[in-house]
Design a protein around this motif. Structure first.
Motif, PDB file in Angstrom:
ATOM      1  N   TYR A   1     -41.013  21.130 -26.691  1.00 61.95           N
ATOM      2  CA  TYR A   1     -42.021  22.001 -26.556  1.00 61.95           C
ATOM      3  C   TYR A   1     -41.365  23.449 -26.449  1.00 61.95           C
ATOM      4  O   TYR A   1     -40.372  23.435 -26.262  1.00 61.95           O
ATOM      5  CB  TYR A   1     -42.737  21.687 -25.149  1.00 61.95           C
ATOM      6  N   VAL A   2     -42.465  24.308 -26.733  1.00 62.00           N
ATOM      7  CA  VAL A   2     -42.079  25.661 -26.503  1.00 62.00           C
ATOM      8  C   VAL A   2     -42.860  25.944 -25.120  1.00 62.00           C
ATOM      9  O   VAL A   2     -43.902  25.659 -24.744  1.00 62.00           O
ATOM     10  CB  VAL A   2     -42.775  26.903 -27.305  1.00 62.00           C
ATOM     11  N   VAL A   3     -41.987  26.396 -23.990  1.00 58.60           N
ATOM     12  CA  VAL A   3     -42.512  26.372 -22.547  1.00 58.60           C
ATOM     13  C   VAL A   3     -42.718  27.826 -22.213  1.00 58.60           C
ATOM     14  O   VAL A   3     -41.709  28.592 -22.351  1.00 58.60           O
ATOM     15  CB  VAL A   3     -41.664  25.693 -21.429  1.00 58.60           C
ATOM     16  N   PHE A   4     -43.825  28.346 -21.609  1.00 57.41           N
ATOM     17  CA  PHE A   4     -43.744  29.619 -20.879  1.00 57.41           C
ATOM     18  C   PHE A   4     -44.160  29.279 -19.509  1.00 57.41           C
ATOM     19  O   PHE A   4     -45.169  28.592 -19.271  1.00 57.41           O
ATOM     20  CB  PHE A   4     -45.245  30.170 -21.405  1.00 57.41           C
ATOM     21  N   ALA A   5     -43.287  29.681 -18.722  1.00 57.92           N
ATOM     22  CA  ALA A   5     -43.186  29.381 -17.549  1.00 57.92           C
ATOM     23  C   ALA A   5     -43.377  30.584 -16.390  1.00 57.92           C
ATOM     24  O   ALA A   5     -42.675  31.526 -16.826  1.00 57.92           O
ATOM     25  CB  ALA A   5     -42.163  28.354 -17.027  1.00 57.92           C
ATOM     26  N   ILE A   6     -43.808  30.328 -15.154  1.00 57.34           N
ATOM     27  CA  ILE A   6     -43.691  31.351 -14.214  1.00 57.34           C
ATOM     28  C   ILE A   6     -43.178  31.138 -12.926  1.00 57.34           C
ATOM     29  O   ILE A   6     -43.369  29.865 -12.469  1.00 57.34           O
ATOM     30  CB  ILE A   6     -45.418  32.066 -13.985  1.00 57.34           C
ATOM     31  N   PRO A   7     -42.544  31.797 -12.115  1.00 51.94           N
ATOM     32  CA  PRO A   7     -42.241  31.446 -10.741  1.00 51.94           C
ATOM     33  C   PRO A   7     -43.011  31.114  -9.760  1.00 51.94           C
ATOM     34  O   PRO A   7     -44.251  31.882  -9.866  1.00 51.94           O
ATOM     35  CB  PRO A   7     -41.285  32.492 -10.460  1.00 51.94           C
TER      36      PRO A   7
ATOM     37  N   PRO B   1     -49.736  29.397 -23.231  1.00 55.21           N
ATOM     38  CA  PRO B   1     -49.303  29.222 -24.553  1.00 55.21           C
ATOM     39  C   PRO B   1     -48.269  28.010 -24.632  1.00 55.21           C
ATOM     40  O   PRO B   1     -47.675  27.927 -25.751  1.00 55.21           O
ATOM     41  CB  PRO B   1     -48.631  30.375 -25.097  1.00 55.21           C
ATOM     42  N   THR B   2     -47.899  27.273 -23.551  1.00 50.79           N
ATOM     43  CA  THR B   2     -46.813  26.395 -23.638  1.00 50.79           C
ATOM     44  C   THR B   2     -47.441  25.325 -24.808  1.00 50.79           C
ATOM     45  O   THR B   2     -48.744  24.924 -24.595  1.00 50.79           O
ATOM     46  CB  THR B   2     -46.851  25.215 -22.413  1.00 50.79           C
ATOM     47  N   ILE B   3     -46.784  24.686 -25.702  1.00 54.01           N
ATOM     48  CA  ILE B   3     -47.188  23.909 -26.891  1.00 54.01           C
ATOM     49  C   ILE B   3     -46.127  22.897 -27.133  1.00 54.01           C
ATOM     50  O   ILE B   3     -45.054  23.081 -27.136  1.00 54.01           O
ATOM     51  CB  ILE B   3     -47.714  24.948 -27.702  1.00 54.01           C
ATOM     52  N   HIS B   4     -46.811  21.958 -27.729  1.00 52.66           N
ATOM     53  CA  HIS B   4     -46.097  20.577 -28.257  1.00 52.66           C
ATOM     54  C   HIS B   4     -45.516  21.109 -29.540  1.00 52.66           C
ATOM     55  O   HIS B   4     -46.309  21.563 -30.200  1.00 52.66           O
ATOM     56  CB  HIS B   4     -47.058  19.496 -28.207  1.00 52.66           C
ATOM     57  N   MET B   5     -44.220  20.993 -29.861  1.00 48.59           N
ATOM     58  CA  MET B   5     -43.605  21.446 -31.178  1.00 48.59           C
ATOM     59  C   MET B   5     -43.950  20.399 -32.319  1.00 48.59           C
ATOM     60  O   MET B   5     -44.065  20.988 -33.420  1.00 48.59           O
ATOM     61  CB  MET B   5     -42.080  21.456 -31.100  1.00 48.59           C
ATOM     62  N   LYS B   6     -44.201  19.290 -32.270  1.00 48.90           N
ATOM     63  CA  LYS B   6     -44.239  18.288 -33.330  1.00 48.90           C
ATOM     64  C   LYS B   6     -45.850  17.921 -33.596  1.00 48.90           C
ATOM     65  O   LYS B   6     -46.181  17.402 -34.472  1.00 48.90           O
ATOM     66  CB  LYS B   6     -43.420  17.167 -32.982  1.00 48.90           C
ATOM     67  N   LYS B   7     -46.840  18.103 -32.515  1.00 46.35           N
ATOM     68  CA  LYS B   7     -48.156  17.560 -32.781  1.00 46.35           C
ATOM     69  C   LYS B   7     -48.645  18.452 -33.994  1.00 46.35           C
ATOM     70  O   LYS B   7     -48.781  19.326 -34.197  1.00 46.35           O
ATOM     71  CB  LYS B   7     -49.022  18.053 -31.271  1.00 46.35           C
TER      72      LYS B   7
ATOM     73  N   GLU C   1     -52.358  17.397 -34.973  1.00 42.85           N
ATOM     74  CA  GLU C   1     -53.810  17.279 -35.109  1.00 42.85           C
ATOM     75  C   GLU C   1     -54.361  18.371 -35.640  1.00 42.85           C
ATOM     76  O   GLU C   1     -54.010  19.407 -35.301  1.00 42.85           O
ATOM     77  CB  GLU C   1     -54.127  16.812 -33.801  1.00 42.85           C
ATOM     78  N   GLU C   2     -55.335  18.408 -36.447  1.00 44.27           N
ATOM     79  CA  GLU C   2     -56.186  19.566 -36.858  1.00 44.27           C
ATOM     80  C   GLU C   2     -56.415  20.582 -35.902  1.00 44.27           C
ATOM     81  O   GLU C   2     -56.296  21.699 -36.238  1.00 44.27           O
ATOM     82  CB  GLU C   2     -57.257  19.115 -37.787  1.00 44.27           C
ATOM     83  N   TYR C   3     -57.111  20.158 -34.801  1.00 48.82           N
ATOM     84  CA  TYR C   3     -57.545  21.088 -33.782  1.00 48.82           C
ATOM     85  C   TYR C   3     -56.555  21.942 -33.278  1.00 48.82           C
ATOM     86  O   TYR C   3     -56.467  22.904 -32.577  1.00 48.82           O
ATOM     87  CB  TYR C   3     -58.386  20.437 -32.737  1.00 48.82           C
ATOM     88  N   TYR C   4     -55.014  21.421 -33.239  1.00 50.83           N
ATOM     89  CA  TYR C   4     -53.945  22.104 -32.618  1.00 50.83           C
ATOM     90  C   TYR C   4     -53.079  22.750 -33.571  1.00 50.83           C
ATOM     91  O   TYR C   4     -52.402  23.613 -33.062  1.00 50.83           O
ATOM     92  CB  TYR C   4     -53.197  20.857 -31.889  1.00 50.83           C
ATOM     93  N   GLU C   5     -53.148  22.496 -34.764  1.00 52.46           N
ATOM     94  CA  GLU C   5     -52.275  23.008 -35.669  1.00 52.46           C
ATOM     95  C   GLU C   5     -52.290  24.565 -35.838  1.00 52.46           C
ATOM     96  O   GLU C   5     -51.050  25.192 -36.028  1.00 52.46           O
ATOM     97  CB  GLU C   5     -52.401  22.333 -37.046  1.00 52.46           C
ATOM     98  N   MET C   6     -53.444  25.135 -36.044  1.00 52.16           N
ATOM     99  CA  MET C   6     -53.611  26.566 -36.029  1.00 52.16           C
ATOM    100  C   MET C   6     -52.827  27.242 -34.794  1.00 52.16           C
ATOM    101  O   MET C   6     -51.955  28.269 -34.840  1.00 52.16           O
ATOM    102  CB  MET C   6     -54.881  27.163 -36.126  1.00 52.16           C
ATOM    103  N   GLU C   7     -53.104  26.780 -33.617  1.00 49.44           N
ATOM    104  CA  GLU C   7     -52.571  27.414 -32.316  1.00 49.44           C
ATOM    105  C   GLU C   7     -50.936  27.022 -32.259  1.00 49.44           C
ATOM    106  O   GLU C   7     -50.085  28.219 -32.055  1.00 49.44           O
ATOM    107  CB  GLU C   7     -53.138  26.710 -31.054  1.00 49.44           C
ATOM    108  N   ARG C   8     -50.566  25.854 -32.717  1.00 50.58           N
ATOM    109  CA  ARG C   8     -49.007  25.741 -32.818  1.00 50.58           C
ATOM    110  C   ARG C   8     -48.327  26.589 -33.693  1.00 50.58           C
ATOM    111  O   ARG C   8     -47.344  27.169 -33.226  1.00 50.58           O
ATOM    112  CB  ARG C   8     -48.765  23.932 -33.138  1.00 50.58           C
ATOM    113  N   LEU C   9     -48.991  26.964 -34.834  1.00 50.50           N
ATOM    114  CA  LEU C   9     -48.310  27.621 -35.590  1.00 50.50           C
ATOM    115  C   LEU C   9     -48.107  29.152 -35.220  1.00 50.50           C
ATOM    116  O   LEU C   9     -47.460  29.990 -35.414  1.00 50.50           O
ATOM    117  CB  LEU C   9     -49.085  27.540 -37.295  1.00 50.50           C
TER     118      LEU C   9
END
Length: 145
Positions: free
Chosen positions: A99-105, A117-123, A125-133
């Protein structure tokens, strides 16, 4: 009326529905103090007391092996927490997934929610791909810290 107020006070925070507004990746990168990519090593469950609530809530405690820091940390492993399910804004981490992780304390260390914006790096699926990229392309232009 007093009975309704009492019953409402017994409801766990995790049962309140999650509602996300979306985000701008550049603003999110400025706002989140910790940004990194890593692979989930373990997922455990911990109990924490919520301020103002009468009971404890469960959180997922996720340990990731860091392969690249974009902002705010240099550790080889890091633990983040998230709510138990997506209805409570928990992020659906899975073991052995990158994953790419965006974290707050927060009071428990670092927290990750499903609305950021934390996101799965390999997923793929069509609905997810634009956001991942979009997230990956933005981060590829950032300098390591």
């Amino acid at each position: 009326m007093k009975i309704l107020i009492f019953l409402f006070s017994l409801i766990s925070f995790s049962s309140i529905a999650c509602s996300c507004m979306g985000y701008d990746i550049e603003e999110a990168f400025k706002d989140y103090p910790v940004v990194f990519s890593g692979t989930v090593e373990t997922i455990d469950t911990i109990k924490v007391k919520e301020d103002g609530w009468l009971e404890y809530s469960k959180l997922k405690a996720v340990t990731l092996v860091v392969d690249r820091s974009y902002k705010g940390m240099t550790a080889e492993r890091i633990k983040v927490t998230t709510r138990m399910d997506s209805a409570a804004c928990g992020f659906p981490f899975e073991e052995n997934v990158k994953y790419v992780v965006f974290a707050i304390p927060d009071d428990n260390g670092l927290h990750v929610g499903s609305c950021g914006p934390t996101i799965h790096m390999k997923k793929r699926e069509e609905y997810y791909e634009m956001e991942r990229l979009r997230v990956i392309n933005f981060l590829s232009k950032q300098i390591d810290t």
